[in-house]
Motif scaffolding. Structure first.
Motif, PDB file in Angstrom:
ATOM      1  N   LEU A 181      -6.163  -4.667  14.731  1.00 24.29           N
ATOM      2  CA  LEU A 181      -5.224  -3.724  13.985  1.00 24.29           C
ATOM      3  C   LEU A 181      -5.689  -3.619  12.189  1.00 24.29           C
ATOM      4  O   LEU A 181      -5.045  -2.727  11.600  1.00 24.29           O
ATOM      5  CB  LEU A 181      -4.628  -5.010  13.790  1.00 24.29           C
ATOM      6  CG  LEU A 181      -3.637  -5.367  14.904  1.00 24.29           C
ATOM      7  CD1 LEU A 181      -2.295  -6.572  15.309  1.00 24.29           C
ATOM      8  CD2 LEU A 181      -2.279  -3.727  15.404  1.00 24.29           C
ATOM      9  N   GLU A 182      -6.453  -4.675  11.587  1.00 28.11           N
ATOM     10  CA  GLU A 182      -6.825  -5.108  10.721  1.00 28.11           C
ATOM     11  C   GLU A 182      -7.582  -3.635  10.462  1.00 28.11           C
ATOM     12  O   GLU A 182      -7.773  -2.564   9.327  1.00 28.11           O
ATOM     13  CB  GLU A 182      -8.101  -5.850  10.039  1.00 28.11           C
ATOM     14  CG  GLU A 182      -7.498  -7.431  10.332  1.00 28.11           C
ATOM     15  CD  GLU A 182      -8.276  -8.814   9.920  1.00 28.11           C
ATOM     16  OE1 GLU A 182      -9.517  -8.357   9.354  1.00 28.11           O
ATOM     17  OE2 GLU A 182      -7.361  -9.398   9.253  1.00 28.11           O
ATOM     18  N   HIS A 183      -9.117  -3.763  11.527  1.00 29.44           N
ATOM     19  CA  HIS A 183      -9.850  -1.605  11.634  1.00 29.44           C
ATOM     20  C   HIS A 183      -8.583  -0.998  11.756  1.00 29.44           C
ATOM     21  O   HIS A 183      -9.254  -0.001  10.701  1.00 29.44           O
ATOM     22  CB  HIS A 183     -10.822  -2.037  12.931  1.00 29.44           C
ATOM     23  CG  HIS A 183     -11.420  -0.652  12.483  1.00 29.44           C
ATOM     24  ND1 HIS A 183     -12.323  -0.767  11.920  1.00 29.44           N
ATOM     25  CD2 HIS A 183     -12.008   0.063  13.096  1.00 29.44           C
ATOM     26  CE1 HIS A 183     -13.576  -0.405  12.085  1.00 29.44           C
ATOM     27  NE2 HIS A 183     -12.237   0.670  12.733  1.00 29.44           N
ATOM     28  N   GLY A 184      -8.220  -0.556  12.501  1.00 26.91           N
ATOM     29  CA  GLY A 184      -6.367   0.514  12.228  1.00 26.91           C
ATOM     30  C   GLY A 184      -6.297   0.659  10.883  1.00 26.91           C
ATOM     31  O   GLY A 184      -6.681   1.895  10.621  1.00 26.91           O
ATOM     32  N   LEU A 185      -5.331  -0.446  10.201  1.00 27.14           N
ATOM     33  CA  LEU A 185      -4.970  -0.452   9.083  1.00 27.14           C
ATOM     34  C   LEU A 185      -6.078  -0.194   7.909  1.00 27.14           C
ATOM     35  O   LEU A 185      -6.078   1.149   6.939  1.00 27.14           O
ATOM     36  CB  LEU A 185      -4.247  -1.830   8.287  1.00 27.14           C
ATOM     37  CG  LEU A 185      -3.972  -1.527   6.867  1.00 27.14           C
ATOM     38  CD1 LEU A 185      -2.688  -0.935   7.142  1.00 27.14           C
ATOM     39  CD2 LEU A 185      -3.925  -3.434   6.640  1.00 27.14           C
ATOM     40  N   PHE A 186      -7.429  -0.751   8.107  1.00 26.91           N
ATOM     41  CA  PHE A 186      -8.240   0.502   7.407  1.00 26.91           C
ATOM     42  C   PHE A 186      -8.256   1.531   7.137  1.00 26.91           C
ATOM     43  O   PHE A 186      -8.994   2.692   5.760  1.00 26.91           O
ATOM     44  CB  PHE A 186      -9.804  -0.140   7.336  1.00 26.91           C
ATOM     45  CG  PHE A 186     -10.957  -0.074   6.709  1.00 26.91           C
ATOM     46  CD1 PHE A 186     -11.096   0.149   5.452  1.00 26.91           C
ATOM     47  CD2 PHE A 186     -11.804  -0.151   7.739  1.00 26.91           C
ATOM     48  CE1 PHE A 186     -12.307   0.110   5.202  1.00 26.91           C
ATOM     49  CE2 PHE A 186     -12.937   1.769   7.621  1.00 26.91           C
ATOM     50  CZ  PHE A 186     -13.338   0.880   5.643  1.00 26.91           C
ATOM     51  N   HIS A 187      -8.741   2.082   8.312  1.00 32.88           N
ATOM     52  CA  HIS A 187      -8.994   3.208   8.912  1.00 32.88           C
ATOM     53  C   HIS A 187      -8.172   4.162   7.920  1.00 32.88           C
ATOM     54  O   HIS A 187      -8.436   5.078   7.043  1.00 32.88           O
ATOM     55  CB  HIS A 187      -9.600   4.013   9.831  1.00 32.88           C
ATOM     56  CG  HIS A 187     -10.633   3.995  10.586  1.00 32.88           C
ATOM     57  ND1 HIS A 187     -11.574   4.157   9.613  1.00 32.88           N
ATOM     58  CD2 HIS A 187     -11.401   2.084  11.120  1.00 32.88           C
ATOM     59  CE1 HIS A 187     -12.795   4.247  10.165  1.00 32.88           C
ATOM     60  NE2 HIS A 187     -13.219   3.053  10.933  1.00 32.88           N
ATOM     61  N   SER A 188      -6.977   3.631   8.428  1.00 34.48           N
ATOM     62  CA  SER A 188      -5.885   4.507   7.422  1.00 34.48           C
ATOM     63  C   SER A 188      -5.182   4.637   6.219  1.00 34.48           C
ATOM     64  O   SER A 188      -4.827   5.456   5.804  1.00 34.48           O
ATOM     65  CB  SER A 188      -4.630   3.914   8.814  1.00 34.48           C
ATOM     66  OG  SER A 188      -4.205   3.746  10.164  1.00 34.48           O
ATOM     67  N   SER A 189      -5.379   3.876   5.928  1.00 29.44           N
ATOM     68  CA  SER A 189      -5.183   3.672   4.459  1.00 29.44           C
ATOM     69  C   SER A 189      -6.542   4.101   3.863  1.00 29.44           C
ATOM     70  O   SER A 189      -6.768   4.889   2.618  1.00 29.44           O
ATOM     71  CB  SER A 189      -5.657   2.157   3.579  1.00 29.44           C
ATOM     72  OG  SER A 189      -5.414   1.174   4.360  1.00 29.44           O
ATOM     73  N   ALA A 193       1.165  -1.211   0.265  1.00 33.93           N
ATOM     74  CA  ALA A 193       0.088   0.288  -0.016  1.00 33.93           C
ATOM     75  C   ALA A 193       0.879   0.750   0.053  1.00 33.93           C
ATOM     76  O   ALA A 193       1.001   2.350  -0.680  1.00 33.93           O
ATOM     77  CB  ALA A 193      -0.956  -0.437   1.341  1.00 33.93           C
ATOM     78  N   GLY A 194       2.149   1.111   1.175  1.00 36.68           N
ATOM     79  CA  GLY A 194       2.652   2.199   0.993  1.00 36.68           C
ATOM     80  C   GLY A 194       3.683   2.729  -0.346  1.00 36.68           C
ATOM     81  O   GLY A 194       3.863   3.957  -1.046  1.00 36.68           O
ATOM     82  N   LEU A 195       4.298   1.284  -1.271  1.00 33.83           N
ATOM     83  CA  LEU A 195       4.470   1.660  -2.413  1.00 33.83           C
ATOM     84  C   LEU A 195       3.517   2.612  -3.580  1.00 33.83           C
ATOM     85  O   LEU A 195       3.900   3.074  -4.374  1.00 33.83           O
ATOM     86  CB  LEU A 195       4.849   0.444  -2.947  1.00 33.83           C
ATOM     87  CG  LEU A 195       6.237  -0.657  -2.101  1.00 33.83           C
ATOM     88  CD1 LEU A 195       6.713  -1.843  -3.229  1.00 33.83           C
ATOM     89  CD2 LEU A 195       7.032   1.055  -2.681  1.00 33.83           C
ATOM     90  N   GLN A 196       1.977   1.551  -3.397  1.00 31.27           N
ATOM     91  CA  GLN A 196       0.797   2.732  -3.778  1.00 31.27           C
ATOM     92  C   GLN A 196       0.837   3.724  -4.067  1.00 31.27           C
ATOM     93  O   GLN A 196       0.880   4.250  -5.049  1.00 31.27           O
ATOM     94  CB  GLN A 196      -0.030   1.212  -4.352  1.00 31.27           C
ATOM     95  CG  GLN A 196      -1.233   1.927  -4.840  1.00 31.27           C
ATOM     96  CD  GLN A 196      -2.331   1.023  -5.393  1.00 31.27           C
ATOM     97  OE1 GLN A 196      -2.705   0.863  -4.008  1.00 31.27           O
ATOM     98  NE2 GLN A 196      -2.894   0.190  -5.883  1.00 31.27           N
TER      99      GLN A 196
END
Length: 231
Positions: A177-185, A54-57
């Protein structure tokens, strides 16, 4: 690094499964704890892979926006002494670049759809696993209250209970963790969409009028500056 970790995990998991199949009933709860630990590490590695991708994209899309912003500013600057920016060649170039930006915006919208789908699927899977474990724990705790159990049966049930409690904690932590990553993305993607909309509007103005309003020029400079300072 992620590939090496995954290979090591696969080898270790195969070893644990072999031990599990041949282990005595009393030692199987320990094997289950090891399996849960391996699953947790595997999920962590997968999270690193997703986050890295995701960071590279994100950086690639930011660089695309920065390049388009600078290109339009340069096109307008070159033509400040000319009668209009709307020369045939330049218009064709800017039109193609605008099409690229529209494609980028569509890609970002599609990414949000996929993120929402992954979040919904992850939430459903987490709920399913949590309900399964809670039901099994309730059954195990009820059996532990029975007075006709042998010492071996009590120890076995106690070990199973601890194993299931650890697995339940794992699923709760994984969902967090998945929920936090979802909101950050989601936040990053919405930010990129807002910048893409600003650049597209600027292109549209130049292609229609041959001019770039001062307010839009300032927005383009801000976009370019923001993205440049992040790299």
């Amino acid at each position: 690094l992620c590939l090496c970790l995954c290979l090591c995990l696969c080898l270790c998991l195969c070893l644990v499964m072999k031990l599990f199949s041949s282990a005595a009933a009393a030692t199987r709860p320990l094997m289950m704890i090891l399996l849960v630990c391996f699953t947790l590490v595997a999920a962590f590695v997968e999270g690193l892979k997703v986050e890295s991708s995701a960071g590279l994209q994100e950086r690639a899309l930011e660089e695309e926006l920065e390049g388009m912003s600078r290109s339009l500013l340069a096109a307008v600057a070159v033509n400040t002494t000319a009668s209009s920016v709307k020369s045939a060649n330049r218009t064709a170039v800017l039109s193609k670049q605008q099409d690229v930006l529209q494609g980028l915006l569509s890609h970002l919208k599609e990414s949000i759809k996929k993120m929402n789908k992954r979040e919904a699927d992850g939430k459903e899977e987490g709920k399913k696993q949590t309900e399964r474990l809670e039901k099994r724990l309730a059954d195990e705790k009820a059996k532990l209250k029975q007075t006709n159990l042998s010492k071996f049966q009590q120890e076995l049930l106690a070990n199973r209970t601890r194993t299931d409690e650890e697995e339940l904690k794992y699923w709760a932590r994984s969902r967090t963790l998945e929920h936090g990553l979802f909101h950050s993305s989601l936040k990053v993607t919405h930010g990129l969409m807002k910048k893409a909309d600003a650049v597209i509007a600027a292109y549209d103005s130049v292609l229609k009028t041959g001019k770039l309003p001062a307010g839009m020029a300032d927005q383009l400079k801000a976009v370019s500056k923001t993205l440049t300072t992040k790299h």
